[in-house]
Design a protein around this motif. Sequence first.
Motif, mmCIF file in Angstrom:
data_model
loop_
_atom_site.group_PDB
_atom_site.id
_atom_site.type_symbol
_atom_site.label_atom_id
_atom_site.label_comp_id
_atom_site.label_asym_id
_atom_site.label_seq_id
_atom_site.Cartn_x
_atom_site.Cartn_y
_atom_site.Cartn_z
ATOM 1 N N SER A 55 0.833 -1.209 0.000
ATOM 2 C CA SER A 55 0.000 0.000 0.000
ATOM 3 C C SER A 55 0.863 1.254 0.000
ATOM 4 O O SER A 55 0.581 2.223 -0.717
ATOM 5 C CB SER A 55 -0.930 0.000 1.229
ATOM 6 N N VAL A 67 0.738 3.943 -3.116
ATOM 7 C CA VAL A 67 0.410 5.355 -2.941
ATOM 8 C C VAL A 67 1.665 6.216 -3.062
ATOM 9 O O VAL A 67 1.670 7.259 -3.715
ATOM 10 C CB VAL A 67 -0.265 5.596 -1.575
ATOM 11 N N GLY A 96 -6.178 8.221 -1.499
ATOM 12 C CA GLY A 96 -5.195 7.351 -2.145
ATOM 13 C C GLY A 96 -5.166 7.482 -3.655
ATOM 14 O O GLY A 96 -4.552 6.665 -4.345
ATOM 15 N N ILE A 148 -6.903 1.092 -0.122
ATOM 16 C CA ILE A 148 -5.464 1.106 0.214
ATOM 17 C C ILE A 148 -5.253 0.375 1.541
ATOM 18 O O ILE A 148 -6.184 0.220 2.314
ATOM 19 C CB ILE A 148 -4.904 2.535 0.302
#
Length: 463
Positions: free
Chosen positions: A254, A258, A399, A463
């Motif tokens: 994650s 991002v 995100g 996310i």
Amino acid sequence: MNFFNTARILKTEPAAGEIPPVKSLLGDTIGVAWPSVVESFLVALVGFIDTIMVSTLGSYAIAAVGLTQQPKFIGLAIFLAMSTAISALVARRRGEQNRESAVRVLRTCVAVALVLTAVISLVFVAFADQIIRFAGSAPDTHEAAVEYFQIIMAGLVFTTIMMVINAAQRGAGNTQIAMRTNIVSNLVNVLFNYLLIGGNLGFPALGTRGAAIATVIGSVFGCAMSIGSLFSKQAFVYIRGVKGFLASRFDIRSLLNVGSSAFVEQIFLRIGFLLFAITVANLGTTAYAAHQIGMNMMHLTFSLGDGLSVASVALIGRSLGQERRDLAKLYASMCQRLGLLCAVVMSLVFFFFGRNLFGLFSSEVPILDYGVIIMRMLCVIIYMQISQVVFFGCLRGAGDTKYTAFASLISVAIIRPALSWLLCYPLGLGLFGVWLGLAGDQFMRFMLGYVRIKQGKWLKIKI
């Protein structure tokens, strides 16, 4: 409800499916936003004061310090991206009530930041001369700019660790912690500016070197306070409350998902800003000094939108972590309305007192004449600037960093430098053309942000 108690607000979350009244939404938004707005504004204000103090050395000093800003932010790009990812991820975990995941994410990022900072600091200090020359330095600004840049980059570690920790605290909704650390850091900076720039109370007069040393000393104090905040049992990111060090594979994926998009966005931003700065630098020291003063003014208005943007990351990330897309949309709307109010206030101040504000920096007639033009343009640019900053804060909180990277490529990396150069040189509009190009960039970002928010795709990102 006490709107100014962030911790208390974050504990009074609405029941599943319940739509809070407008008064409650406004209270939540103000409670999380006001420390970030105050923090961002005071940081910008200190930068404003910093420039005034440096200006006592002459217009060359304003230009020299200004030349270092974009190279410095290129060095910080990966940490700014990391901060975006941390804030979004911790906010989401805050909504899920998963403290263990949030703390491990922070620990992992601090370790990575330490390694990266060591490498970046070494490279930028070693090649400072070439970097500043590429940034467009003139013979009367080059030496001072190189010295300033080397000192700032040598002390970079205190800034990066403070950034990473404060990003986690903001994501958790603890915006007051970040506010306090930055206020102290900047007050210390101003104090040592007074002591070291002109030499007061027995301290040596170091000029621009003194300004750089003051900045590093301020960041040392801020970093110490940020580290101390991790040992508060009341904080969501209480570092002693979780065993284990590294984040899980899922959280690392994650972060990379991002963070990589946010890093690409930062690269586009920094390339665009650097090309823009080089365009202005080629107009000469006087024009660049006037431009740098104008950018300080603009940064004051940006800080208001940035504070609301930080709040939107925490509020929207938390709402989506609770599977409350309806709340995320309402908080986005509330942040945007507060941003419009800030824009109205600042535009009135700039319209009526623009020349007076420029006069705080310089009494040179050419600079003041440039200042009148810049301040009139800022009265219009402010509305687009604050709105787009809030829009993109909402998208980052959800995100949606791939879209924000795309928008930065189109607007900042292409439209701003290309339009500014075209209007400045081939069409002969000089500094006025540069600021028209900047206005074009702000308008494009406003439209790209507005369209994306209206589409609603950002509400569905996991996310």
